[in-house]
Write a protein that holds these residues in place. Structure first.
Motif: not given
Length: 237
Positions: A96-117
């Motif tokens: 799986g060396t070619s896998f990349r995160p979809f655009p906006g995923i990191k920002k989404l995950l960061f935001g969800l963690k900040r919301k307490g999820f």
């Protein structure tokens, strides 16, 4: 009922192949000395995926075996009998060396963690997924990562979902699962009592994600970041 945990599928939900399966296979075979038209290879990959559909939708075959059968089918169509080359390509894809995160995923995950999820991954994958998530900078966002090869069962088997629930000590109704595969993700999550969210992304990369009749009770989104709209809805509070 207020949700506490959001689980994600991995492939074609959080990450995708870039370059694509077609490009990886084409380059690999070219390096091995096989001159194959990219258009012909594309047709063969797509046709073999279609032929795999009944087997995949039966949910009676392990993910690793699914890929082994698929690659073997492709090589048969290409009339390449060299099993060493075939196995090397399969292992190369497995890493799986070619896998990349979809655009906006990191920002989404960061935001969800900040919301307490609390966040988790439940994936039909090999143990190489741990390296993929670490390399793409996503692993640190998750409170639990459940990989089928490690736990010995695969979605839609409810046991793999229960392992994640038990690890976080939460009830099924407190969790959401986001995935793109109707059988493995949506049916599996529903059977486990988890609220499913069907990601219907328009993608050419997902060879084994097929449609199904989810019913009106299943939430549907076009991109993962649309989950924010559901979180803000009255139904989730």
């Amino acid at each position: 009922m207020k949700k506490k945990v959001i689980f994600f599928d991995a492939g074609e939900t959080l990450v995708y192949r870039n370059p694509s399966l077609l490009e990886i296979s084409y380059r690999f075979l070219k390096r091995e000395g096989y001159k194959i038209s990219k258009n012909i290879l594309s047709d063969i990959l797509n046709n073999c995926a279609i032929k795999m559909k009944p087997l995949v939708e039966s949910a009676k075959i392990a993910d690793s075996k699914k890929w082994a059968i698929y690659i073997e089918m492709v090589f048969k169509k290409l009339k390449i009998k060299n099993k060493i080359v075939m196995n090397n390509l399969r292992e190369h894809l497995k890493q799986g060396t070619s896998f990349r995160p979809f655009p906006g995923i990191k920002k989404l995950l960061f935001g969800l963690k900040r919301k307490g999820f609390k966040l988790g991954v439940i994936s039909n994958a090999s143990n190489s997924l741990y390296d993929i998530l670490k390399r793409t900078g996503l692993s640190s966002f998750f409170d639990v990562i459940i990989v089928s090869e490690e736990v010995g069962c695969e979605k839609p088997d409810v046991r793999i979902f229960k392992k994640a629930l038990n690890f976080l000590k939460i009830k099924p109704y407190e969790a959401v699962f986001i995935g793109d595969n109707f059988i493995a993700d949506i049916i599996g999550a529903k059977k486990a009592g988890i609220t499913p969210v069907w990601l219907q992304r328009k993608s050419k990369n997902n060879e084994f994600s097929y449609s199904g009749n989810a019913g009106k009770e299943v939430y549907k989104i076009r991109k993962v970041t649309d989950i924010i709209k559901l979180i803000k809805s009255e139904e989730w509070n």
